[in-house]
Design a protein around this motif. Structure first.
Motif, PDB file in Angstrom:
ATOM      1  N   GLY A  20       2.163   1.708  -3.519  1.00 39.86           N
ATOM      2  CA  GLY A  20       0.815   2.300  -4.172  1.00 39.86           C
ATOM      3  C   GLY A  20       0.777   3.788  -4.166  1.00 39.86           C
ATOM      4  N   LEU A  21       0.846   4.210  -3.050  1.00 43.30           N
ATOM      5  CA  LEU A  21       0.365   5.544  -2.442  1.00 43.30           C
ATOM      6  C   LEU A  21       1.693   6.591  -3.016  1.00 43.30           C
ATOM      7  CD1 LEU A  21      -0.530   5.245   1.237  1.00 43.30           C
ATOM      8  CD2 LEU A  21      -1.955   6.092  -0.893  1.00 43.30           C
ATOM      9  N   ALA A  37       5.288  11.724   0.423  1.00 44.07           N
ATOM     10  CA  ALA A  37       5.490  12.065   1.703  1.00 44.07           C
ATOM     11  C   ALA A  37       5.179  10.819   2.706  1.00 44.07           C
ATOM     12  CB  ALA A  37       4.718  13.411   1.990  1.00 44.07           C
ATOM     13  N   VAL A  38       4.491   9.935   2.360  1.00 47.56           N
ATOM     14  CA  VAL A  38       4.314   8.619   2.990  1.00 47.56           C
ATOM     15  C   VAL A  38       5.579   7.891   3.298  1.00 47.56           C
ATOM     16  CG1 VAL A  38       2.778   6.610   3.136  1.00 47.56           C
ATOM     17  CG2 VAL A  38       1.819   8.548   2.079  1.00 47.56           C
ATOM     18  N   GLU A  39       5.586   7.729   4.720  1.00 46.14           N
ATOM     19  CA  GLU A  39       6.799   7.167   5.168  1.00 46.14           C
ATOM     20  C   GLU A  39       6.762   5.694   5.320  1.00 46.14           C
ATOM     21  OE1 GLU A  39       9.048   7.013   9.083  1.00 46.14           O
ATOM     22  OE2 GLU A  39       9.275   9.065   8.425  1.00 46.14           O
ATOM     23  N   SER A  40       5.507   5.205   6.010  1.00 40.35           N
ATOM     24  CA  SER A  40       5.108   3.966   6.279  1.00 40.35           C
ATOM     25  C   SER A  40       3.927   3.575   6.336  1.00 40.35           C
ATOM     26  CB  SER A  40       6.028   3.450   7.640  1.00 40.35           C
ATOM     27  OG  SER A  40       5.593   3.780   8.698  1.00 40.35           O
ATOM     28  N   VAL A  41       3.340   2.411   6.239  1.00 43.37           N
ATOM     29  CA  VAL A  41       1.821   2.094   6.385  1.00 43.37           C
ATOM     30  C   VAL A  41       2.158   0.678   6.902  1.00 43.37           C
ATOM     31  CG1 VAL A  41      -0.156   1.374   5.074  1.00 43.37           C
ATOM     32  CG2 VAL A  41       1.301   3.248   4.283  1.00 43.37           C
ATOM     33  N   ARG A  42       1.025   0.461   7.972  1.00 43.73           N
ATOM     34  CA  ARG A  42       0.752  -0.713   8.515  1.00 43.73           C
ATOM     35  C   ARG A  42      -0.354  -1.081   8.765  1.00 43.73           C
ATOM     36  NH1 ARG A  42       5.380  -3.685  10.015  1.00 43.73           N
ATOM     37  NH2 ARG A  42       4.301  -4.538  12.071  1.00 43.73           N
ATOM     38  N   ILE A  43      -0.956  -2.081   8.178  1.00 43.04           N
ATOM     39  CA  ILE A  43      -2.524  -2.556   8.192  1.00 43.04           C
ATOM     40  C   ILE A  43      -2.865  -3.392   9.405  1.00 43.04           C
ATOM     41  CG2 ILE A  43      -4.128  -3.602   6.645  1.00 43.04           C
ATOM     42  CD1 ILE A  43      -2.629  -2.236   4.279  1.00 43.04           C
ATOM     43  N   VAL A  46       0.745  -1.213   0.164  1.00 47.77           N
ATOM     44  CA  VAL A  46       0.029  -0.027   0.019  1.00 47.77           C
ATOM     45  C   VAL A  46       0.804   1.034  -0.039  1.00 47.77           C
ATOM     46  CG1 VAL A  46      -1.668   1.408   1.582  1.00 47.77           C
ATOM     47  CG2 VAL A  46      -2.155  -1.295   0.770  1.00 47.77           C
ATOM     48  N   TYR A  96       1.973  10.360  -3.794  1.00 52.49           N
ATOM     49  CA  TYR A  96       1.999  10.868  -2.302  1.00 52.49           C
ATOM     50  C   TYR A  96       3.321  10.325  -1.771  1.00 52.49           C
ATOM     51  CZ  TYR A  96      -3.050  11.352  -2.891  1.00 52.49           C
ATOM     52  OH  TYR A  96      -4.269  11.555  -3.460  1.00 52.49           O
ATOM     53  N   LEU A 144       0.854   7.187  -6.709  1.00 56.76           N
ATOM     54  CA  LEU A 144      -0.100   7.835  -6.913  1.00 56.76           C
ATOM     55  C   LEU A 144       0.239   9.335  -6.677  1.00 56.76           C
ATOM     56  CD1 LEU A 144      -3.153   6.230  -5.200  1.00 56.76           C
ATOM     57  CD2 LEU A 144      -2.838   6.569  -7.655  1.00 56.76           C
TER      58      LEU A 144
END
Lengths: 87, 87
Positions: A27-28, A35-41, A24, A33, A31
């Motif tokens: 994917g960001l 500036a997104v550093e990390s994603v946890r779901i 994800v 973005y 798109l």
């Protein structure tokens, strides 16, 4: 008997890799973005249940999380409990 | 530039059937938790990102949710935003 609404949050332990979160995040970035550093779901579970009191509801929810809703080996959980009505 | 931690909650709209939630509810009943009335399952997403300020972070998160993280046709989302550090 009282009626409760529980909000349960199940998250991967910090030491466990999260490939879905990495995908994800990528994917960001694609798109735009950056500036997104990390994603946890994780999972968010709403449970409506009846219990004798707040303590009884918490005990039941702890057991449900340990036995079915979370995998204690790789996941943590926490929950918030709201009393909706008592009879 | 500031560093933010967002907690995003994605839930099915109330009018949308949740077969996974029904299955978990049935599983809890079979484990003996008869007092459980309903279960709804959603997603919980933690995003770390950099943004100019709180408003900028909120704008970006709204767009990310609409474009990738949630399906606006069948899901609602909400998020909480914490500023971790500013530089």
């Amino acid at each position: 008997m009282a009626h409760f609404q529980a909000r349960i949050y199940v998250t991967l332990r910090p030491s466990v890799l999260d490939p879905a979160g990495v995908a994800v995040c990528s994917g960001l970035h694609q798109l735009g973005y950056e500036a997104v550093e990390s994603v946890r779901i994780g999972k968010y579970i709403e449970v409506a249940l009846d219990a004798a009191d707040q303590g009884d509801a918490e005990t039941q929810l702890d057991q449900m999380c340990d036995r079915l809703l979370a995998n204690p080996v790789i996941e943590n959980y926490r929950f918030e409990l709201n009393e909706l009505a008592s009879t």
